[in-house]
Design an enzyme around this catalytic site. Sequence first.
Site, PDB file in Angstrom:
ATOM      1  N   CYS A 128       0.832  -1.199   0.000  1.00 43.68           N
ATOM      2  CA  CYS A 128       0.000   0.000   0.000  1.00 43.68           C
ATOM      3  C   CYS A 128       0.871   1.254   0.000  1.00 43.68           C
ATOM      4  O   CYS A 128       0.599   2.214  -0.728  1.00 43.68           O
ATOM      5  CB  CYS A 128      -0.926  -0.008   1.206  1.00 43.68           C
ATOM      6  SG  CYS A 128      -2.095   1.366   1.252  1.00 43.68           S
ATOM      7  N   CYS A 188      -6.518  -3.840   6.801  1.00 42.50           N
ATOM      8  CA  CYS A 188      -7.686  -2.952   6.723  1.00 42.50           C
ATOM      9  C   CYS A 188      -8.822  -3.538   5.911  1.00 42.50           C
ATOM     10  O   CYS A 188      -9.989  -3.252   6.179  1.00 42.50           O
ATOM     11  CB  CYS A 188      -7.274  -1.588   6.188  1.00 42.50           C
ATOM     12  SG  CYS A 188      -6.732  -1.583   4.451  1.00 42.50           S
TER      13      CYS A 188
END
Length: 360
Positions: free
Chosen positions: A101, A197
């Site tokens: 990410c 997440c």
Amino acid sequence: MRVVAAMSGGVDSAVAASRMIEAGHEVVGVHLALSRSAATLREGARGCCTIEDAGDARRVADRLGIPFYVWDLASRFERDVVEDFVAEYAAGRTPNPCLRCNERIKFAGLLDKAVALGFDAVATGHYARVVEGPSGRELHRAVDHAKDQSYVLGVLDAEQLSRAFFPLGDSTKPQVRAEAAERGFAVAKKPDSHDICFIPDGDTRGWLDRRLGQREGALVDATTGAVVGTHTGAHGFTVGQRRGLGLDRSSMDGDPRYVVEVDAPANRVVIGTADLLGVDVVEGEHLRWCGPPPVGSVRVGAQVRAHGEEVPATAQVGEGDALRVVLDRRVRGVAPGQSVVLYEGTRVIGSATIRATSRA
């Protein structure tokens, strides 16, 4: 400078944005929408991409008096992080989605878009430091080693570092929370997000089962080669794993067993005793350098987990995209797909994705 402050809705990014304003920069707050179907509310302390989080970020931006936008990078996040995560587990590897990410979303997608819009840099709430060195900007560990996030930033290259700010690198978490409270931020006591997440319930195996399906395979003893059990998919295991093996230890010798190898093509999981887990050679690929790459054989500190211990080692950069790291002592549970990040003192040299491990 014109700076985009990445605002997740948490306390760290809130204080980072406020410090950038105090430093005299022209700041615009941006929240990244990374889910195609974002939940309204956070589930406990997991995740950081809900509608509630976007609202928290907007309220902080309003209090700071800065413009605020939500940028939709959900499709890119799905492709570059989520699909990569699934593919790696399907191949029997153990990826770190936070590194991907940072590399592909926050410091590629976000930074690229910010620069295209005329901004000079991006600021985030990561706990790390950028220091001016003789060859340019350097990435260093945070002062608060308990919160240090330099490991997950080890994928940044020199160009990305030249446009990155980490305003919290010289602070501790209690100091940041106290500052948030003094500024009147409602997120001052908000719990930290953790885990993955996009898997808000924390059940990685169940999430992968839904993506990849279940397929019965064998649990094999590393010493005897005997089949000692079955499983519902090799993608549900990682090297070093102890729990969830479904073994009756009393039928063996009573000692704990660990995953020592995941053979995805054969859908086979090899288990063994703790002494088989230790490795001291790490082969890396997909090299990322935070500055000038090392030449020849160099002494480094090597870290193979986000919160793992740094181990003295010797690194050798080979031809092409190859790295060999020989650790001074054996480390247990190092899985292909993880990342090895190299340090010189507190400075991050760079990182590589672990391709294979062995014993010297």
